[in-house]
Design an enzyme around this catalytic site. Sequence first.
Site, short mmCIF file in Angstrom:
data_model
loop_
_atom_site.label_atom_id
_atom_site.label_comp_id
_atom_site.label_asym_id
_atom_site.label_seq_id
_atom_site.Cartn_x
_atom_site.Cartn_y
_atom_site.Cartn_z
N TYR A 46 -4.15 -1.46 -22.75
CA TYR A 46 -3.20 -1.05 -21.72
C TYR A 46 -3.59 -1.58 -20.34
CZ TYR A 46 -0.01 1.53 -18.84
OH TYR A 46 0.96 1.84 -17.92
N GLN A 150 3.50 5.43 -4.00
CA GLN A 150 4.29 4.41 -4.72
C GLN A 150 5.34 5.11 -5.57
OE1 GLN A 150 3.63 3.91 -8.40
NE2 GLN A 150 5.55 2.78 -8.41
N THR A 178 8.29 0.34 -6.02
CA THR A 178 8.03 -0.76 -6.97
C THR A 178 9.31 -1.12 -7.70
OG1 THR A 178 5.74 -0.05 -7.20
CG2 THR A 178 6.61 -1.49 -8.93
N ARG A 187 4.45 -6.02 -23.58
CA ARG A 187 2.98 -5.99 -23.57
C ARG A 187 2.46 -6.05 -25.00
NH1 ARG A 187 2.25 -2.12 -18.84
NH2 ARG A 187 3.69 -3.04 -17.32
N LYS A 297 7.75 -3.36 -3.28
CA LYS A 297 6.69 -4.03 -4.05
C LYS A 297 7.31 -4.76 -5.24
CE LYS A 297 2.27 -2.88 -6.41
NZ LYS A 297 2.45 -2.75 -7.85
N ARG A 324 2.12 -8.22 -15.51
CA ARG A 324 2.38 -7.27 -16.60
C ARG A 324 3.86 -7.16 -16.94
NH1 ARG A 324 -1.79 -3.60 -17.37
NH2 ARG A 324 -0.57 -1.68 -17.44
N ASP A 352 -0.52 -8.45 -3.57
CA ASP A 352 -1.42 -8.19 -4.70
C ASP A 352 -1.09 -9.08 -5.88
OD1 ASP A 352 0.01 -6.74 -7.07
OD2 ASP A 352 0.64 -5.54 -5.36
N SER A 353 -1.95 -9.00 -6.86
CA SER A 353 -1.89 -9.67 -8.16
C SER A 353 -2.85 -10.85 -8.23
CB SER A 353 -0.46 -10.11 -8.52
OG SER A 353 0.36 -8.96 -8.71
N VAL A 355 -6.17 -10.71 -7.30
CA VAL A 355 -7.30 -10.64 -6.36
C VAL A 355 -8.55 -10.13 -7.10
CG1 VAL A 355 -8.19 -9.50 -4.29
CG2 VAL A 355 -5.81 -10.27 -4.38
N GLY A 375 -6.33 -4.29 -7.56
CA GLY A 375 -5.89 -3.54 -8.74
C GLY A 375 -6.99 -3.38 -9.78
C1 LIG Z 1 -3.24 -0.24 -15.83
C2 LIG Z 1 -2.32 -0.57 -14.68
C3 LIG Z 1 -1.40 0.37 -14.27
C4 LIG Z 1 -0.56 0.09 -13.19
N1 LIG Z 1 0.29 1.07 -12.75
C5 LIG Z 1 1.08 0.81 -11.69
C6 LIG Z 1 1.90 1.82 -11.18
O1 LIG Z 1 1.92 2.93 -11.66
N2 LIG Z 1 2.69 1.50 -10.12
C7 LIG Z 1 2.70 0.25 -9.56
O2 LIG Z 1 3.44 0.00 -8.61
N3 LIG Z 1 1.89 -0.71 -10.00
C8 LIG Z 1 1.08 -0.45 -11.06
N4 LIG Z 1 0.24 -1.42 -11.49
C9 LIG Z 1 0.21 -2.73 -10.81
C10 LIG Z 1 -0.80 -2.72 -9.64
O3 LIG Z 1 -0.36 -1.94 -8.58
C11 LIG Z 1 -0.98 -4.16 -9.11
O4 LIG Z 1 0.27 -4.69 -8.79
C12 LIG Z 1 -1.67 -5.03 -10.15
O5 LIG Z 1 -2.75 -4.35 -10.75
C13 LIG Z 1 -2.16 -6.32 -9.51
O6 LIG Z 1 -2.68 -7.18 -10.46
P1 LIG Z 1 -4.26 -7.37 -10.71
O7 LIG Z 1 -4.79 -6.02 -11.04
O8 LIG Z 1 -4.32 -8.31 -11.88
O9 LIG Z 1 -4.81 -7.93 -9.45
C14 LIG Z 1 -0.62 -1.17 -12.57
C15 LIG Z 1 -1.56 -2.12 -12.98
C16 LIG Z 1 -2.41 -1.82 -14.03
C17 LIG Z 1 -3.43 -2.85 -14.44
O1 LIG Z 2 1.76 -0.03 -16.79
C1 LIG Z 2 2.23 -0.36 -15.71
O2 LIG Z 2 1.90 -1.42 -15.15
C2 LIG Z 2 3.20 0.48 -15.05
O3 LIG Z 2 3.18 0.49 -13.87
C3 LIG Z 2 4.20 1.26 -15.79
C4 LIG Z 2 4.51 2.52 -15.37
C5 LIG Z 2 5.46 3.26 -16.07
C6 LIG Z 2 6.10 2.76 -17.15
C7 LIG Z 2 5.81 1.47 -17.53
C8 LIG Z 2 4.86 0.71 -16.86
#
Ligand SMILES: Cc1cc2nc3c(=O)[nH]c(=O)nc-3n(C[C@H](O)[C@H](O)[C@H](O)COP(=O)(O)O)c2cc1C
Ligand SMILES: O=C(O)C(=O)c1ccccc1
Length: 427
Positions: A46, A150, A178, A187, A297, A324, A352-353, A355, A375
């Site tokens: 995950y 967020q 977001t 995924r 975002k 993702r 982000d993404s 870093v 992240g």
């Molecule tokens: C396990 C996981 C859960 C995440 N959950 C959220 C979330 O709840 N809300 C959101 O806006 N982004 C979520 N993100 C995205 C992060 O805010 C961020 O955009 C992302 O981790 C950046 O990519 P990087 O970790 O590869 O640098 C999630 C990312 C991961 C890895």
């Molecule tokens: O897993 C995630 O990246 C995430 O932000 C998310 C949150 C809720 C539902 C699906 C994905």
Amino acid sequence: MDGIGRREQALLYARGTYGHKPKVPVDADRLYEAAHKVMSPKAWGYVAGSAGRNRTDKANQDAFSRYPIIPRMLRDVSRRPMGVTLFGEEYASPLLFAPIGVLEMAHPLAEGAVASAARQLDMPMVLSTQGSTPMEAVAAALGPTKFWYQLYWSSSDALAQSLVQRAEAAGAKVLVVTLDTHAMGWRCMDLDEGFLPFALGQGIAQYTSDPVFTALAADRVAAGTRSLAPKQAPTLAAVWALASIIGHYPGKWWDKAFSPAPRAAVDTFLDVFPCPHLTWHDLAKLREWTRLPIVLKGIQSAEDARLALEHGVDGIGVSNHGGRQVDGAVASLDALEEVAREVGGKAPIIFDSGVRNGADVFKALALGASAVLVGRPWLYGLAIDGAQGARDVMARIAAELDLTMGLAGVAGVREITRECLKVPKVG
Ligand SMILES: Cc1cc2nc3c(=O)[nH]c(=O)nc-3n(C[C@H](O)[C@H](O)[C@H](O)COP(=O)(O)O)c2cc1C
Ligand SMILES: O=C(O)C(=O)c1ccccc1
């Protein structure tokens, strides 16, 4: 944050001198491997998994190699202030903990541990709508350390409004909406594991602590909605009976997944989460619900950045969710420069993404970001060593940013400009 670089580095060397290796590796690849070792296959899939063949995740990280830093000499870099002002508030550094949901999968203390890390560094957290801890509790744990909220805008406007207003009341400084996750991406690692944390009731604490949501869930219970397909029920009952006989009470997991009230919460969440019908016109509602500055975002094009500004938002979040969501989408860093050109300094850009270290942060700032969300790296630190691990990862990124500035001849984050980088190579 001034001085954190030198102290953190000295600490690592001093400990090394006495034979102590850090529990949480400094090197980004080793950090990744060490987290892999301590996490279950489901949790690992995950958090580390991205969409499809992980091409965007890889592209996000690889993109940084295409923007080399040009170090400059003989400049006075003895002071390198890291402070930034965002939406009228002062922050000690341009780094924030990115919003990450379902933290209980990485560590039982979840947001509690991250809040402790954030507080130690006075570095803001962005609290996720998919959190494992109600936002009010995290706000209390953070004390004076600032946080942003967020939002995942669910199909229930009343619920979205309630979440936003709770966040504002709890003291959030900024609302981050977001946009790229109105449905979960494809995924493969999760699909192969048959794993969706939310279906087990994980990562829905903002919902179950919300009065609008609990009313929706109660309506579902009152209406007697069947949670299990009739064909599944006898099988599950048999498994349950067997488990009880051999003395393996499935306990909390079972209760969360299948007892009526929590099950109703899970089903209600699965109903309200997807929100594919949202459009630019809906943004106006946010202005009626809150006075917080709004950041969108998930912006990856100049055109969407222009629309965002036209619709009156306060900040642009350049992100592709760590790859993702759309496999094969443009690397977030590649999107940054054209977005920055379009925004032209009219609004802060939160990047982000991909870093992974301090040099990456430097490059994102040089390409036009005002602040950077980190992240997965701190999430890996959290999995390995709880609050201390999350703290260590963020402190080191700040430290490396400071050192990179110094060695590149830049006297503070405000001095990091496009001129610090060479023109990118094509491809
Ligand atoms: C396990 C996981 C859960 C995440 N959950 C959220 C979330 O709840 N809300 C959101 O806006 N982004 C979520 N993100 C995205 C992060 O805010 C961020 O955009 C992302 O981790 C950046 O990519 P990087 O970790 O590869 O640098 C999630 C990312 C991961 C890895
Ligand atoms: O897993 C995630 O990246 C995430 O932000 C998310 C949150 C809720 C539902 C699906 C994905």
